[in-house]
Design a protein around this motif. Sequence first.
Motif, PDB file in Angstrom:
ATOM      1  N   ALA A  66       7.318 -15.602 -33.241  1.00 22.08           N
ATOM      2  CA  ALA A  66       6.820 -14.474 -32.453  1.00 22.08           C
ATOM      3  C   ALA A  66       7.249 -14.704 -31.008  1.00 22.08           C
ATOM      4  CB  ALA A  66       5.299 -14.384 -32.552  1.00 22.08           C
ATOM      5  N   GLU A  67       7.042 -13.694 -30.173  1.00 18.47           N
ATOM      6  CA  GLU A  67       7.403 -13.814 -28.767  1.00 18.47           C
ATOM      7  C   GLU A  67       6.225 -13.430 -27.885  1.00 18.47           C
ATOM      8  OE1 GLU A  67      12.106 -12.552 -29.040  1.00 18.47           O
ATOM      9  OE2 GLU A  67      10.700 -11.164 -28.110  1.00 18.47           O
ATOM     10  N   LEU A  68       6.125 -14.084 -26.760  1.00 20.19           N
ATOM     11  CA  LEU A  68       5.242 -13.672 -25.682  1.00 20.19           C
ATOM     12  C   LEU A  68       6.145 -12.905 -24.733  1.00 20.19           C
ATOM     13  CD1 LEU A  68       2.579 -13.737 -24.120  1.00 20.19           C
ATOM     14  CD2 LEU A  68       3.268 -15.945 -23.189  1.00 20.19           C
ATOM     15  N   ALA A  69       5.883 -11.612 -24.553  1.00 17.79           N
ATOM     16  CA  ALA A  69       6.769 -10.777 -23.749  1.00 17.79           C
ATOM     17  C   ALA A  69       6.051 -10.261 -22.520  1.00 17.79           C
ATOM     18  CB  ALA A  69       7.281  -9.606 -24.583  1.00 17.79           C
ATOM     19  N   MET A  70       6.804 -10.107 -21.436  1.00 19.42           N
ATOM     20  CA  MET A  70       6.236  -9.540 -20.212  1.00 19.42           C
ATOM     21  C   MET A  70       7.213  -8.539 -19.639  1.00 19.42           C
ATOM     22  SD  MET A  70       6.565 -12.912 -17.800  1.00 19.42           S
ATOM     23  CE  MET A  70       6.246 -14.041 -19.139  1.00 19.42           C
ATOM     24  N   VAL A  71       6.687  -7.367 -19.301  1.00 18.97           N
ATOM     25  CA  VAL A  71       7.504  -6.324 -18.708  1.00 18.97           C
ATOM     26  C   VAL A  71       7.474  -6.478 -17.188  1.00 18.97           C
ATOM     27  CG1 VAL A  71       5.646  -4.597 -18.644  1.00 18.97           C
ATOM     28  CG2 VAL A  71       8.029  -3.859 -18.745  1.00 18.97           C
ATOM     29  N   VAL A  72       8.626  -6.273 -16.563  1.00 19.92           N
ATOM     30  CA  VAL A  72       8.740  -6.333 -15.107  1.00 19.92           C
ATOM     31  C   VAL A  72       9.317  -5.009 -14.615  1.00 19.92           C
ATOM     32  CG1 VAL A  72       8.929  -8.854 -15.061  1.00 19.92           C
ATOM     33  CG2 VAL A  72      11.009  -7.459 -15.213  1.00 19.92           C
ATOM     34  N   ALA A  73       9.366  -4.848 -13.311  1.00 19.91           N
ATOM     35  CA  ALA A  73       9.689  -3.554 -12.715  1.00 19.91           C
ATOM     36  C   ALA A  73      11.098  -3.057 -12.996  1.00 19.91           C
ATOM     37  CB  ALA A  73       9.458  -3.610 -11.208  1.00 19.91           C
ATOM     38  N   ASP A  74      12.102  -3.952 -12.962  1.00 18.93           N
ATOM     39  CA  ASP A  74      13.482  -3.472 -13.045  1.00 18.93           C
ATOM     40  C   ASP A  74      14.425  -4.612 -13.446  1.00 18.93           C
ATOM     41  OD1 ASP A  74      13.868  -5.010 -10.651  1.00 18.93           O
ATOM     42  OD2 ASP A  74      13.282  -3.269  -9.466  1.00 18.93           O
ATOM     43  N   ALA A  75      15.687  -4.234 -13.670  1.00 22.25           N
ATOM     44  CA  ALA A  75      16.694  -5.206 -14.107  1.00 22.25           C
ATOM     45  C   ALA A  75      16.920  -6.304 -13.071  1.00 22.25           C
ATOM     46  CB  ALA A  75      18.006  -4.494 -14.424  1.00 22.25           C
ATOM     47  N   ALA A  76      16.811  -5.967 -11.790  1.00 20.78           N
ATOM     48  CA  ALA A  76      16.992  -6.980 -10.749  1.00 20.78           C
ATOM     49  C   ALA A  76      15.909  -8.051 -10.850  1.00 20.78           C
ATOM     50  CB  ALA A  76      16.979  -6.325  -9.366  1.00 20.78           C
TER      51      ALA A  76
END
Length: 128
Positions: A66-76
Amino acid sequence: MFKPSTLLQYVRDVATSATFYGGILGTAPVEQSPGFALFLLGDGAALGLWQRDDVQPPVDAQAGAAELAMVVADAATVQRMHDEWRGLGVRISQAPVTLEFGHTFVGVDPDGHRLRVYSRAEGMVARD
């Protein structure tokens, strides 16, 4: 209503894993003992690191399923975090790449748990 709030990772060595996660999260655990460490992640979420040999009932699953995922604002931000994690010595299993859901990379913790950082693809909307 069942509302999960804590993700538990089963680890071989709590001190080693607490140091690792302290580095990538930029904070110290709020609790730590030889068998357990707890990080607060914000918005009521937490990450617990539990000594694998002490888990009851015993664990038979392996890390990496499984993965622990985190979303961030942008590709940079994805790229910046990738560079920071590499600087911390995090093993990178997927370099930054754009996939259907967004721009992403995957790092791996000392036990083999997958950690995905991503920014949403244009047009992808978060649903609450």
